[in-house]
Design a protein around this motif. Sequence first.
Motif, PDB file in Angstrom:
ATOM      1  N   TYR A  52     -25.126 128.525  10.985  1.00 42.71           N
ATOM      2  CA  TYR A  52     -23.974 127.721  10.568  1.00 42.71           C
ATOM      3  C   TYR A  52     -24.334 126.232  10.553  1.00 42.71           C
ATOM      4  CZ  TYR A  52     -21.199 131.927  11.412  1.00 42.71           C
ATOM      5  OH  TYR A  52     -20.680 133.190  11.375  1.00 42.71           O
ATOM      6  N   ILE A  53     -24.947 125.766  11.627  1.00 53.72           N
ATOM      7  CA  ILE A  53     -25.234 124.328  11.773  1.00 53.72           C
ATOM      8  C   ILE A  53     -26.094 123.819  10.624  1.00 53.72           C
ATOM      9  CG2 ILE A  53     -26.445 122.620  13.216  1.00 53.72           C
ATOM     10  CD1 ILE A  53     -25.353 123.981  15.653  1.00 53.72           C
ATOM     11  N   ASP A  54     -27.128 124.559  10.276  1.00 52.09           N
ATOM     12  CA  ASP A  54     -28.033 124.108   9.217  1.00 52.09           C
ATOM     13  C   ASP A  54     -27.320 123.970   7.879  1.00 52.09           C
ATOM     14  OD1 ASP A  54     -30.006 123.918  11.017  1.00 52.09           O
ATOM     15  OD2 ASP A  54     -31.214 125.591  10.293  1.00 52.09           O
ATOM     16  N   LYS A  55     -26.221 124.719   7.708  1.00 50.33           N
ATOM     17  CA  LYS A  55     -25.475 124.625   6.455  1.00 50.33           C
ATOM     18  C   LYS A  55     -24.345 123.600   6.558  1.00 50.33           C
ATOM     19  CE  LYS A  55     -24.928 129.194   6.079  1.00 50.33           C
ATOM     20  NZ  LYS A  55     -24.374 130.450   5.621  1.00 50.33           N
ATOM     21  N   SER A 134     -31.209 118.779  11.812  1.00 52.10           N
ATOM     22  CA  SER A 134     -31.299 119.595  10.602  1.00 52.10           C
ATOM     23  C   SER A 134     -30.052 119.474   9.727  1.00 52.10           C
ATOM     24  CB  SER A 134     -31.504 121.054  10.989  1.00 52.10           C
ATOM     25  OG  SER A 134     -30.443 121.468  11.815  1.00 52.10           O
ATOM     26  N   ASP A 135     -28.941 118.964  10.320  1.00 50.48           N
ATOM     27  CA  ASP A 135     -27.712 118.866   9.530  1.00 50.48           C
ATOM     28  C   ASP A 135     -27.399 117.437   9.100  1.00 50.48           C
ATOM     29  OD1 ASP A 135     -27.222 118.076  12.119  1.00 50.48           O
ATOM     30  OD2 ASP A 135     -25.299 119.094  12.309  1.00 50.48           O
ATOM     31  N   ASP A 136     -28.354 116.528   9.187  1.00 51.69           N
ATOM     32  CA  ASP A 136     -28.143 115.147   8.767  1.00 51.69           C
ATOM     33  C   ASP A 136     -28.824 114.842   7.435  1.00 51.69           C
ATOM     34  OD1 ASP A 136     -26.358 114.242  10.617  1.00 51.69           O
ATOM     35  OD2 ASP A 136     -27.801 113.165  11.856  1.00 51.69           O
ATOM     36  N   MET A 137     -28.823 115.798   6.517  1.00 48.68           N
ATOM     37  CA  MET A 137     -29.348 115.536   5.169  1.00 48.68           C
ATOM     38  C   MET A 137     -28.172 115.186   4.263  1.00 48.68           C
ATOM     39  SD  MET A 137     -32.037 118.030   6.012  1.00 48.68           S
ATOM     40  CE  MET A 137     -31.393 119.460   5.259  1.00 48.68           C
ATOM     41  N   PRO A 138     -28.382 114.311   3.229  1.00 48.54           N
ATOM     42  CA  PRO A 138     -27.243 113.819   2.438  1.00 48.54           C
ATOM     43  C   PRO A 138     -26.242 114.887   1.989  1.00 48.54           C
ATOM     44  CG  PRO A 138     -29.225 112.681   1.805  1.00 48.54           C
ATOM     45  CD  PRO A 138     -29.644 113.715   2.809  1.00 48.54           C
ATOM     46  N   ALA A 139     -26.712 115.995   1.430  1.00 48.35           N
ATOM     47  CA  ALA A 139     -25.776 116.998   0.917  1.00 48.35           C
ATOM     48  C   ALA A 139     -24.972 117.631   2.062  1.00 48.35           C
ATOM     49  CB  ALA A 139     -26.534 118.084   0.169  1.00 48.35           C
TER      50      ALA A 139
END
Length: 186
Positions: A52-55, A134-139
């Motif tokens: 979940y977190i990665d998404k 891992s969840d701090d990418m722009p998208a």
Amino acid sequence: MNILIIGPPGVGKGTQAKLIKNELGIIHLSTGEILRKEIENKTKIGIKAKLYIDKGEFIPDLTILEIIQRRLAFSDCSKGYILDGFPRTLPQAIGLDKIITELNQNLDIAISLTADEKVLEKRLIERSLKDKRSDDMPAIIKKRQKIYWKRTAPLLKFYKSKGILKQVNGLGKIHQITINIMNLLK
Ligand code: AMP
């Protein structure tokens, strides 16, 4: 004193919660940090949470409520705690009410940290370069922001109706924001 801190991703909940914890000598409970530790230790919860977190999505309410129910029953929570990143949905807030009533505890104040979304997006992108989350990418950041407004922001109304909501501007000098929060706790 039992406190919770609510606000959009990147507003500084974790930073302020740690400072308030030190000021008051209470426990800081961040569900995000608890989950990242579970992932690091490759536990059953961690393996599930990573999906979940990665998404940029929320972990199911029941899983989070089980973690919190267990944690709030520890004796160190009797000196008070600050909840950071929890509750994030209405069912979590209702679940928390039930848990704290059963534990004979109560919630003293819900602090809403506010800030402009564009500023936060920039902050999160800068943080991603430092922390490598891992969840701090722009998208993913955009998705987390959208989910916040849809699922977490309604909690502000929930706590306002209970008469315990206080709002603090989350932009400015970190130290000054802490002072502003501390003034509300007097
Ligand atoms: P945070 O460190 O609070 O930004 O949390 C990082 C991520 O962990 C979130 O984007 C969610 O995927 C997950 N998470 C943390 N707390 C919760 C919660 N209370 N409910 C559901 N998911 C959560």
